[in-house]
Scaffold this motif. Structure first.
Motif, PDB file in Angstrom:
ATOM      1  N   TYR A  63      41.046  24.594  26.417  1.00 55.11           N
ATOM      2  CA  TYR A  63      41.977  25.510  27.079  1.00 55.11           C
ATOM      3  C   TYR A  63      43.372  25.374  26.487  1.00 55.11           C
ATOM      4  CZ  TYR A  63      45.342  27.423  30.282  1.00 55.11           C
ATOM      5  OH  TYR A  63      46.396  28.135  30.785  1.00 55.11           O
ATOM      6  N   ALA A  64      43.839  24.144  26.275  1.00 55.07           N
ATOM      7  CA  ALA A  64      45.188  23.924  25.753  1.00 55.07           C
ATOM      8  C   ALA A  64      45.343  24.532  24.363  1.00 55.07           C
ATOM      9  CB  ALA A  64      45.505  22.432  25.723  1.00 55.07           C
ATOM     10  N   LEU A  65      44.284  24.456  23.556  1.00 57.35           N
ATOM     11  CA  LEU A  65      44.318  25.061  22.223  1.00 57.35           C
ATOM     12  C   LEU A  65      44.439  26.580  22.329  1.00 57.35           C
ATOM     13  CD1 LEU A  65      44.092  24.489  19.177  1.00 57.35           C
ATOM     14  CD2 LEU A  65      41.605  24.742  19.406  1.00 57.35           C
ATOM     15  N   PHE A  66      43.645  27.169  23.237  1.00 55.09           N
ATOM     16  CA  PHE A  66      43.711  28.617  23.468  1.00 55.09           C
ATOM     17  C   PHE A  66      45.090  29.035  23.984  1.00 55.09           C
ATOM     18  CE2 PHE A  66      43.640  31.362  27.268  1.00 55.09           C
ATOM     19  CZ  PHE A  66      43.504  32.598  26.656  1.00 55.09           C
ATOM     20  N   ALA A  67      45.619  28.295  24.960  1.00 45.66           N
ATOM     21  CA  ALA A  67      46.906  28.648  25.566  1.00 45.66           C
ATOM     22  C   ALA A  67      48.046  28.532  24.566  1.00 45.66           C
ATOM     23  CB  ALA A  67      47.171  27.759  26.773  1.00 45.66           C
ATOM     24  N   THR A  68      48.018  27.500  23.741  1.00 49.78           N
ATOM     25  CA  THR A  68      49.072  27.326  22.741  1.00 49.78           C
ATOM     26  C   THR A  68      49.086  28.500  21.760  1.00 49.78           C
ATOM     27  OG1 THR A  68      48.889  24.915  22.893  1.00 49.78           O
ATOM     28  CG2 THR A  68      49.976  25.814  20.937  1.00 49.78           C
ATOM     29  N   ALA A  69      47.893  28.896  21.297  1.00 51.21           N
ATOM     30  CA  ALA A  69      47.804  30.013  20.351  1.00 51.21           C
ATOM     31  C   ALA A  69      48.247  31.328  21.005  1.00 51.21           C
ATOM     32  CB  ALA A  69      46.374  30.136  19.826  1.00 51.21           C
ATOM     33  N   ALA A  70      47.786  31.573  22.244  1.00 54.07           N
ATOM     34  CA  ALA A  70      48.108  32.830  22.927  1.00 54.07           C
ATOM     35  C   ALA A  70      49.598  32.928  23.250  1.00 54.07           C
ATOM     36  CB  ALA A  70      47.277  32.941  24.208  1.00 54.07           C
ATOM     37  N   CYS A  71      50.193  31.835  23.735  1.00 51.97           N
ATOM     38  CA  CYS A  71      51.624  31.846  24.076  1.00 51.97           C
ATOM     39  C   CYS A  71      52.492  31.989  22.827  1.00 51.97           C
ATOM     40  CB  CYS A  71      51.998  30.567  24.827  1.00 51.97           C
ATOM     41  SG  CYS A  71      51.283  30.431  26.473  1.00 51.97           S
ATOM     42  N   SER A  72      52.086  31.325  21.749  1.00 51.94           N
ATOM     43  CA  SER A  72      52.850  31.428  20.503  1.00 51.94           C
ATOM     44  C   SER A  72      52.794  32.850  19.947  1.00 51.94           C
ATOM     45  CB  SER A  72      52.301  30.438  19.465  1.00 51.94           C
ATOM     46  OG  SER A  72      52.420  29.103  19.934  1.00 51.94           O
ATOM     47  N   LEU A  73      51.616  33.468  20.023  1.00 53.04           N
ATOM     48  CA  LEU A  73      51.479  34.849  19.566  1.00 53.04           C
ATOM     49  C   LEU A  73      52.366  35.784  20.388  1.00 53.04           C
ATOM     50  CD1 LEU A  73      50.087  37.160  18.000  1.00 53.04           C
ATOM     51  CD2 LEU A  73      48.298  37.134  19.768  1.00 53.04           C
ATOM     52  N   THR A  74      52.365  35.599  21.704  1.00 56.34           N
ATOM     53  CA  THR A  74      53.174  36.462  22.570  1.00 56.34           C
ATOM     54  C   THR A  74      54.662  36.269  22.310  1.00 56.34           C
ATOM     55  OG1 THR A  74      51.449  36.219  24.249  1.00 56.34           O
ATOM     56  CG2 THR A  74      53.521  37.210  24.947  1.00 56.34           C
ATOM     57  N   ALA A  75      55.095  35.025  22.143  1.00 59.52           N
ATOM     58  CA  ALA A  75      56.507  34.756  21.834  1.00 59.52           C
ATOM     59  C   ALA A  75      56.902  35.417  20.516  1.00 59.52           C
ATOM     60  CB  ALA A  75      56.745  33.247  21.768  1.00 59.52           C
TER      61      ALA A  75
END
Length: 310
Positions: free
Chosen positions: A115-127
């Motif tokens: 989950y943390a790997l997914f969240a890091t990638a998704a949040c970075s993409l959105t930023a």
């Protein structure tokens, strides 16, 4: 993303997507750090729906109901965002301390890492998307959203690193400290990021209270007014300004000598236009009201910064 509405809609969708994933991952892993991340995003999604509505309102002209426009709604939304994030952070901090004092909690580190790997990638993409959109759209709502996603990315990356450590501790047999990792992680993340919602809320509150904008913005505007009136014989000039949301409101009181040659309305209108043009070169959008008078009491001498020619 070249429009404010589409950028904010993308941000709202990503917040809902990551928030739902966080709640599901919490049920599977029993991690309060993941629950905190999921709650952050679900709360942000609910506020994002209001943000989209406010972004449309802010572009409207004033009305009979709101004679000074809708820009204050932007500050109000950012204040709510800051306070909501602050509230969730404090709740998570208290819960983590309580868990720490009662023996910690076991988590499923493998699922937590995924989950943390997914969240890091998704949040970075959105930023990154929010940052790119600022090339086309200048909006305090998008700026606040970008800041949120940058913080979210840092939090998710920290969570990922900590859960990787949990896997390492399991491998080397440090079982005694494993129940405490999740609670310590939540406390560290909250303490490190607590300044972000505090700054966001305090800035919005200052705008709602009509505080003069920061000097880096206000001083160039004052100097622009001075330049516009450089060849005009004035007794004194006072400038006041507030910035609710994206709109800068500037009021200029120009006190002219009693026998001034600038007494005609036509000439004063030309000066108004000149002042408006030079101020807009420093900041936009702006509403610039210029009042000419021969009596200092109408220039509100008790307030407004007195500007002087160089």
């Amino acid at each position: 993303m070249k429009t404010e509405s589409s950028t904010l809609a993308f941000s709202a969708f990503m917040a809902l997507f990551i928030g739902c994933a966080g709640i599901v991952a919490t049920l599977a892993s029993n991690s309060q750090a993941i629950l905190l991340d999921g709650l952050f995003n679900l709360i942000y999604f609910s506020v994002a729906l209001v943000t989209i509505k406010v972004s449309k309102l802010a572009s409207r002209p004033d009305s009979d109901a709101y004679p000074f426009g809708y820009s204050y709604f932007e500050s109000l939304v950012n204040l709510c965002k800051g306070l909501l994030i602050l509230g969730v952070s404090i709740f998570a901090l208290v819960d983590a301390i309580a868990a720490l004092l009662t023996g910690g909690r076991e988590i499923s580190a493998g699922l937590a890492v995924l989950y943390a790997l997914f969240a890091t990638a998704a949040c970075s993409l959105t930023a990154w998307v929010m940052h790119r959109s600022q090339r086309h759209v200048h909006s305090p709502l998008i700026a606040a959203d970008k800041l949120n996603w940058v913080v979210n990315s840092v939090i998710s990356a920290a969570v990922l690193a900590a859960f990787c450590l949990v896997l390492l501790f399991e491998r080397i047999g440090w079982q005694a400290i494993l129940p405490y990792v999740d609670s310590v992680l939540v406390i560290a993340v909250v303490i490190l990021c607590l300044g972000v919602p505090v700054r966001m809320a305090s800035q919005a509150l200052r705008e709602l209270l009509n505080k003069t904008p920061e000097e880096s913005l206000a001083e160039p505007v004052r100097q622009a007014v001075v330049r516009a009136l450089a060849d005009v014989d004035t007794h004194e000039v006072r400038v006041r300004m507030v910035r609710p949301g994206r709109l800068l409101y500037v009021m200029v009181h120009v006190v002219l000598p009693g026998a001034s040659s600038e007494a005609s309305l036509t000439h004063q209108d030309r000066l108004r236009q000149r002042i408006d043009e030079v101020v807009r070169r420093e900041y936009s959008p702006v509403v610039c009201d210029v009042v000419f008078t021969a009596d200092t009491r109408w220039a509100a001498p008790s307030c407004g910064l007195l500007v002087k020619k160089a």
